[in-house]
Design a protein around this motif. Structure first.
Motif: not given
Lengths: 317, 440
Positions: B50-74
């Protein structure tokens, strides 16, 4: 010098860490060298100078009387400068890690390092951090290669061969590095190996190491050429692995009655130190067929052969 | 992180392969982000922003929901030299992970409201990705006294776990499940009988026998799981088995699901991609808990993941430094880092043809988000713009020194892998961008 004494023995990485990687030709060459050393040890002038100028450090993280003194004597007879590291009083007690200790020792430029540690794999780990030849003198329940070599030499001298013999190893197989090294080496040399122990003292899938597994002495000893007893640690006798020392001796202790099931000329062996009355009856330990003292004698000879062979493979040799 | 995007203009991710496990979408298209949320998504945005939007061209690569990692020890609090929330979140961002759930095994243990609060404040100030807290289900993880489950949940704890320990006392476990049910709190349990697995350094088998290492077989896991499933049946508490590793556990969980029990389960990336033979000659980076199993067990968990019996993949990210790993195997600590490599490693299963891409992404994002009641895990209009952009085919060589985690104990060091995260967005903000040459 015989051909076998000039045969160059291959040690992976320049160390002796395990029996798994040895081949029969190398083992026999080592045993031939050891035979030669044993002859010299019976003379009054025992000293040689093969290892003159070499420094040997014995690093024992676990208490040992016979193995340590055997290595010490072996090094001294070959003319090496031998130092024993008393680990209990060293910096390990102050929290220094095994790797730090290895680095420190390495800086002292030893040629031969003899190491015992209570954790499996510890000697291999240490060997990766030093420039000298390392001999595993026992790492946890993993390996104790010089013990297996001295056992093989003892058998070979008494029986004239190892190949084709039936060797029954009895006792705490699960926690025994002596058992693992012997299973590997006896297989390399073509012996038939049997393991005899209650199920609580046999490790998972032990048969696949190259052995027949028995839980009864009666079945396991039948027709055996060699009966090799293992020491049972006190802490395993109080209900954790076996109910009591008394019960253990009843079913798994070697007495003359059970020994009667083996071949009449069966050898009796024990890596020591023995618990008389737990895994072996006193009378059996002292029987004419017992080669337990020969094992100690061959221990020095085998260690001389191993030290010599490893030193001759050092880059500056 | 909950603040609206600082971007004045909308952002358009165009020329993408959109994969949204929540809707089953896998098609070319584009996505529009406004005020930190997904404003529009679909094929019509593939080429035309859409007009006025900043464009990021993903080059045909995958766009997926960010990962949710439910077991991380810190290591925060208590062992910051191993990992802080800041360093863990940098590693997560580089791995396409937009939400990490931190485990209560810290010093002190996260078993009080004030500590949940502490984690959230530290995360707000230092973390690049969303950080949520798994609180302890028993005080000090002792397995004896229940924590304040109601208050902890109100303070922001999203689930309750006993960390790396199993609750051995069945009466305590029954009460936890029963009490948690009143608050609709999720109980996440490590299933390993402590007596059977005491001192065990690896899986019981021919390899442990050869190496002379103390070992334990799958029985310790299966027994604990089966006990728990009985207690779930009794109490009706919501239960999640943290990391299952063997065929028998899969059979048990399948039976429980078929019976309609409120149960789910997870698997760690290590158990999906490695087996006990990787330990080789005492390689301590492969010492994890539960231990790596046989190849047959690995294949069983991969199959269970493909069939949907296993709901969630976790990295089980567990930073350990030199002083806990450069030790003889039996004395070394358990654990492997993984939050940065979990997607890449999981893509092995896709490249091998074992598990479809959309199923992998579901187990890494949609499923854990749903299970934990989080908003993310989808590309649906209105969802938070937590997004991973990745090239599933890009080959690279893992180099532990290049990883962002403060500790470097990865079992994938020097592994040749395929699949790399190119960009990670959290609430519409780019928190990681791959730069060729820097880190490859």
């Amino acid at each position: 010098m015989t051909a076998s004494q000039t045969h160059r023995i291959r040690f992976p990485g320049g160390h002796l860490l395990t029996c798994e990687t040895l081949d029969a030709r190398d083992v026999h060459a080592l045993l031939d060298r050891a035979e030669h050393a044993a002859e010299i040890n019976q003379q009054s002038a025992k000293s040689q100078d093969t290892l003159r100028g070499r420094t040997q450090i014995n690093l024992f993280f676990e208490a040992s009387t016979r193995t340590q003194s055997s290595f010490e004597l072996a090094g001294m007879r070959l003319g090496a400068d031998v130092m024993n590291m008393a680990v209990s009083t060293s910096s390990v007690q102050k929290g220094e890690t095994l790797i730090d200790t290895a680095m420190t020792l390495n800086a002292m430029r030893p040629d031969l390092l003899v190491v015992r540690h209570n954790a499996a794999g510890a000697v291999a780990l240490l060997s990766q951090k030093v420039d000298c030849a390392v001999i595993n003198a026992g790492d946890g329940a993993h390996q104790h290669p010089t013990q297996a070599l001295l056992d093989a030499l003892t058998i070979r001298r008494a029986k004239g061969r190892v190949e084709g013999l039936t060797v029954a190893i009895c006792g705490d197989i699960k926690h025994s590095r002596v058992a693992r090294s012997n299973i590997d080496l006896l297989n390399v040399l073509g012996a038939r190996v049997r393991l005899i122990a209650p199920s609580t003292l046999i490790p998972t899938r032990a048969a696949e190491l190259g052995a027949e597994v028995f839980t009864s002495m009666k079945d396991g000893l039948a027709g055996a050429d060699v009966v090799m007893m293992l020491r049972l640690q006190r802490e395993r006798m109080s209900g954790s692995a076996v109910p009591s020392g008394r019960e253990y001796f009843h079913f798994y202790g070697l007495d003359h009655e059970k020994l009667g099931l083996a071949k009449p000329d069966a050898l009796i062996m024990h890596p020591g130190p023995m618990n008389r009355g737990v895994e072996i009856a006193s009378a059996v330990a002292d029987d004419a067929r017992s080669v337990i003292r020969d094992q100690v004698e061959m221990g020095v000879a085998v260690r001389m052969a191993v030290l010599e062979a490893l030193a001759s493979n050092l880059p500056d040799a | 992180m909950e603040t609206p995007s600082q971007h004045q203009n909308p952002q358009a991710l165009i020329n993408a392969r959109l994969i949204d496990p929540a809707s089953g979408l896998d098609a070319p298209g584009g996505l529009l982000i406004e005020a930190g949320r997904i404003a529009d998504v679909g094929a019509h945005l593939r080429r035309n922003a859409p007009a006025g939007a900043d464009v990021i061209d993903c080059g045909g690569h995958v766009v997926a929901p960010g990962l949710v990692d439910m077991q991380v020890f810190t290591g925060e609090p208590g062992n910051e030299h191993r990992e802080t929330l800041k360093t863990a979140s940098r590693a997560a961002a580089a791995g396409g992970v937009t939400t990490i759930v931190v485990m209560p095994d810290t010093q002190p243990v996260i078993d009080q409201v004030a500590l949940v609060d502490f984690i959230q404040r530290r995360a707000r100030d230092n973390a690049r990705v969303r950080v949520r807290t798994m609180a302890a289900m028993t005080r000090n993880l002792d397995g004896q006294e229940m924590t304040e489950i109601g208050l902890l949940k109100r303070a922001g704890a999203i689930a309750f776990s006993n960390g790396k320990q199993s609750v051995m006392n069945a009466a305590v476990m029954r009460n936890v499940l029963s009490y948690a049910r009143d608050f609709d709190a999720l109980i996440v349990h490590h299933t390993e009988d402590a007596h059977l697995s005491a001192n065990a350094a690896m899986n019981a088998g021919l390899i442990s026998t050869r190496l002379g290492l103390p070992s334990v077989g799958p029985v310790a896991e299966v027994m604990m799981l089966e006990r728990d499933l009985r207690l779930v049946d009794l109490t009706g508490g919501r239960y999640h088995a943290a990391t299952l590793t063997c065929a028998d556990s899969i059979a048990a969980i399948e039976k429980a699901k078929a019976a309609g029990l409120p149960v789910t389960c997870g698997v760690s990336i290590n158990h999906l991609t490695l087996n006990e033979t990787d330990i080789g000659s005492y390689r301590t980076f492969f010492k994890v808990r539960p231990p790596l199993r046989t190849e047959d067990d690995r294949l069983a968990v991969v199959d269970a993941l493909a069939r949907g019996t296993i709901d969630v993949i976790v990295s089980s990210h567990d930073p350990q430094d030199e002083d806990t790993k450069r030790l003889p195997f039996a004395e070394a600590a358990d654990g492997a880092i993984g939050v940065e490599t979990v997607l890449t490693a999981a893509l092995r299963l896709v490249h091998n043809g074992d598990v479809p891409m959309i199923r992998i992404l579901e187990a890494l994002s949609t499923a854990p988000a749903r299970l934990l009641g989080l908003e993310g895990g989808t590309l649906a209009k209105g969802a938070p713009a937590d997004i991973a952009v990745f090239d599933p085919g890009m080959p690279w060589l893992v180099d532990r020194e290049q990883l962002h985690s403060r500790s470097k104990n990865t079992p994938f060091d020097e592994a040749k892998v395929q699949g790399r995260v190119l960009r990670t967005l959290v609430a519409g903000e780019t928190v990681y961008q791959f730069a060729r040459g820097a880190g490859d």
